[in-house]
Design a protein around this motif. Structure first.
Motif, PDB file in Angstrom:
ATOM      1  N   VAL A  53       7.471  16.801 -13.142  1.00 24.42           N
ATOM      2  CA  VAL A  53       7.094  15.731 -14.058  1.00 24.42           C
ATOM      3  C   VAL A  53       6.506  14.582 -13.242  1.00 24.42           C
ATOM      4  CG1 VAL A  53       7.988  14.012 -15.685  1.00 24.42           C
ATOM      5  CG2 VAL A  53       8.845  16.366 -15.761  1.00 24.42           C
ATOM      6  N   PRO A  54       5.347  14.026 -13.611  1.00 20.97           N
ATOM      7  CA  PRO A  54       4.764  12.908 -12.851  1.00 20.97           C
ATOM      8  C   PRO A  54       5.767  11.769 -12.674  1.00 20.97           C
ATOM      9  CG  PRO A  54       3.189  13.709 -14.460  1.00 20.97           C
ATOM     10  CD  PRO A  54       4.487  14.425 -14.743  1.00 20.97           C
ATOM     11  N   GLY A  55       5.776  11.198 -11.471  1.00 18.17           N
ATOM     12  CA  GLY A  55       6.697  10.110 -11.171  1.00 18.17           C
ATOM     13  C   GLY A  55       8.019  10.562 -10.602  1.00 18.17           C
ATOM     14  N   TRP A  56       8.251  11.879 -10.552  1.00 17.68           N
ATOM     15  CA  TRP A  56       9.494  12.431 -10.011  1.00 17.68           C
ATOM     16  C   TRP A  56       9.184  13.222  -8.747  1.00 17.68           C
ATOM     17  CZ3 TRP A  56      14.452  11.754 -12.249  1.00 17.68           C
ATOM     18  CH2 TRP A  56      14.440  10.892 -13.361  1.00 17.68           C
ATOM     19  N   ASN A  57      10.226  13.700  -8.072  1.00 17.19           N
ATOM     20  CA  ASN A  57      10.079  14.407  -6.799  1.00 17.19           C
ATOM     21  C   ASN A  57      11.008  15.615  -6.764  1.00 17.19           C
ATOM     22  OD1 ASN A  57       8.762  12.131  -4.797  1.00 17.19           O
ATOM     23  ND2 ASN A  57      10.189  11.217  -6.237  1.00 17.19           N
ATOM     24  N   PHE A  58      10.543  16.697  -6.162  1.00 10.72           N
ATOM     25  CA  PHE A  58      11.458  17.695  -5.642  1.00 10.72           C
ATOM     26  C   PHE A  58      11.966  17.154  -4.298  1.00 10.72           C
ATOM     27  CE2 PHE A  58       8.309  20.462  -7.933  1.00 10.72           C
ATOM     28  CZ  PHE A  58       9.159  20.872  -8.953  1.00 10.72           C
ATOM     29  N   ILE A  59      13.134  17.616  -3.852  1.00  6.61           N
ATOM     30  CA  ILE A  59      13.654  17.256  -2.530  1.00  6.61           C
ATOM     31  C   ILE A  59      14.076  18.544  -1.834  1.00  6.61           C
ATOM     32  CG2 ILE A  59      15.494  16.070  -1.275  1.00  6.61           C
ATOM     33  CD1 ILE A  59      15.417  13.884  -3.375  1.00  6.61           C
ATOM     34  N   ARG A  60      13.662  18.703  -0.580  1.00 11.20           N
ATOM     35  CA  ARG A  60      13.904  19.975   0.093  1.00 11.20           C
ATOM     36  C   ARG A  60      14.085  19.765   1.590  1.00 11.20           C
ATOM     37  NH1 ARG A  60       7.697  22.418  -0.265  1.00 11.20           N
ATOM     38  NH2 ARG A  60       6.773  21.003   1.289  1.00 11.20           N
ATOM     39  N   ALA A  61      14.682  20.773   2.233  1.00 11.33           N
ATOM     40  CA  ALA A  61      14.717  20.844   3.696  1.00 11.33           C
ATOM     41  C   ALA A  61      13.416  21.489   4.166  1.00 11.33           C
ATOM     42  CB  ALA A  61      15.906  21.665   4.161  1.00 11.33           C
ATOM     43  N   VAL A  62      12.999  21.152   5.387  1.00 12.79           N
ATOM     44  CA  VAL A  62      11.705  21.660   5.865  1.00 12.79           C
ATOM     45  C   VAL A  62      11.818  22.388   7.196  1.00 12.79           C
ATOM     46  CG1 VAL A  62      10.371  19.947   4.595  1.00 12.79           C
ATOM     47  CG2 VAL A  62      11.143  19.413   6.924  1.00 12.79           C
ATOM     48  N   THR A  63      13.053  22.672   7.623  1.00 11.15           N
ATOM     49  CA  THR A  63      13.249  23.409   8.870  1.00 11.15           C
ATOM     50  C   THR A  63      14.245  24.546   8.646  1.00 11.15           C
ATOM     51  OG1 THR A  63      14.994  21.854   9.553  1.00 11.15           O
ATOM     52  CG2 THR A  63      12.760  21.414  10.344  1.00 11.15           C
ATOM     53  N   ALA A  64      14.220  25.529   9.547  1.00 11.67           N
ATOM     54  CA  ALA A  64      15.170  26.640   9.493  1.00 11.67           C
ATOM     55  C   ALA A  64      16.575  26.090   9.777  1.00 11.67           C
ATOM     56  CB  ALA A  64      14.780  27.691  10.519  1.00 11.67           C
ATOM     57  N   PRO A  65      17.624  26.723   9.249  1.00 12.15           N
ATOM     58  CA  PRO A  65      17.617  27.970   8.484  1.00 12.15           C
ATOM     59  C   PRO A  65      17.498  27.772   6.975  1.00 12.15           C
ATOM     60  CG  PRO A  65      19.867  27.366   8.953  1.00 12.15           C
ATOM     61  CD  PRO A  65      19.013  26.309   9.595  1.00 12.15           C
ATOM     62  N   ASN A  66      17.219  26.544   6.524  1.00  9.46           N
ATOM     63  CA  ASN A  66      17.120  26.287   5.084  1.00  9.46           C
ATOM     64  C   ASN A  66      15.721  25.809   4.698  1.00  9.46           C
ATOM     65  OD1 ASN A  66      19.931  26.791   4.195  1.00  9.46           O
ATOM     66  ND2 ASN A  66      20.395  25.146   5.643  1.00  9.46           N
ATOM     67  N   PHE A  67      14.720  26.364   5.361  1.00  9.27           N
ATOM     68  CA  PHE A  67      13.336  25.993   5.104  1.00  9.27           C
ATOM     69  C   PHE A  67      12.995  26.167   3.629  1.00  9.27           C
ATOM     70  CE2 PHE A  67       8.801  27.183   4.846  1.00  9.27           C
ATOM     71  CZ  PHE A  67       8.224  26.034   5.370  1.00  9.27           C
TER      72      PHE A  67
END
Length: 252
Positions: A102-116
């Protein structure tokens, strides 16, 4: 007679100005929280939602994109949050489907192994439960508003708050994060660039963007605030991570 024509002309000009004020200019603002100006765009232009505070007239058919609906929530502490309802529960999506941001919102994630590219969410999607990293098809969507990390929950557009457990003693090196219907009172969340940080006036830590992802007995990837040094003396069963906002249309 000349005077009458002038008066009539002035009246028509005023009427035209009033009508013009009912239509926003091209590339002009057409909506947003507190906006009292025009909300209609010119022909062949559409009012496109950018965030809770701003929508803009952009080229295109009005039928193709409309201003996203918003729902207002007031927390126990008096904080007002404007949240767009998401288009369906992540818990009931077809197998393999991924949510659309949805515009104005964000996904949030890890960007390195082991949880890339594992994504922040509730252990039980959309519910009061532990904060975990999980798969893209159950990725939740977030804003950080007034120091609160807020998860938008479907259906109905309600919200949950990330809350951090209190530190029971000075020997504790990690604090578990979970989701609650009431705001966090221990510290403050913020984005630094796209990196999620947490700090507290009562807790000292060497790095405000340090997180731990630790597997529980069921294999869930629980999220913790890391109070120790990043990448040093990592607790058994845990991995050091930073976590980042992502505004792609879908999680990848």
């Amino acid at each position: 007679m000349v005077k009458s024509v002038a008066v009539i002309g002035a009246g028509l000009a005023l009427a035209g100005a009033a009508l013009a004020q009912e239509t926003a200019p091209t590339y002009g603002q057409c909506g947003g929280n507190g906006w009292t100006g025009p909300t209609t765009c010119p022909a062949n232009w559409r009012c496109v939602y950018s965030n809770a505070w701003y929508s803009q007239c952009l080229p295109g058919s009005p039928a193709s994109t409309t201003v996203a609906p918003t729902t207002t929530y007031t927390s126990g502490g008096g904080t007002t949050i404007i949240a767009p309802p998401l288009p369906g529960s992540t818990a009931t999506q077809p197998a393999g489907a991924v949510p659309t941001l949805v515009p104005g919102w964000n996904f949030i994630r890890a960007v390195t192994a082991p949880n890339f590219h594992k994504y922040l969410q509730s252990e039980t999607p959309g519910s009061v439960s532990d904060a975990v990293l999980g798969e893209a098809n159950t990725a939740a969507q977030f804003q950080i508003t007034n120091g609160q990390l807020i998860q938008s929950v479907s259906p109905g557009g309600s919200v949950l708050y990330a809350v951090v457990e209190p530190r029971s003693s000075s020997s504790v090196t990690r604090l578990k994060v979970s989701w609650s219907k009431t705001p966090d009172t221990l510290g403050t969340f913020k984005f630094s660039g796209d990196t999620v940080e947490w700090s507290s006036s009562t807790i000292s830590r060497p790095q405000s963007n340090a997180w731990l992802i630790c597997a529980d007995s069921a294999g869930n990837k629980d999220v913790y605030i890391n109070l120790g040094a990043y990448g040093y003396q990592t607790p058994s069963g845990c991995n050091d991570h930073t976590i980042h906002g992502f505004t792609g249309t879908t999680p990848d």
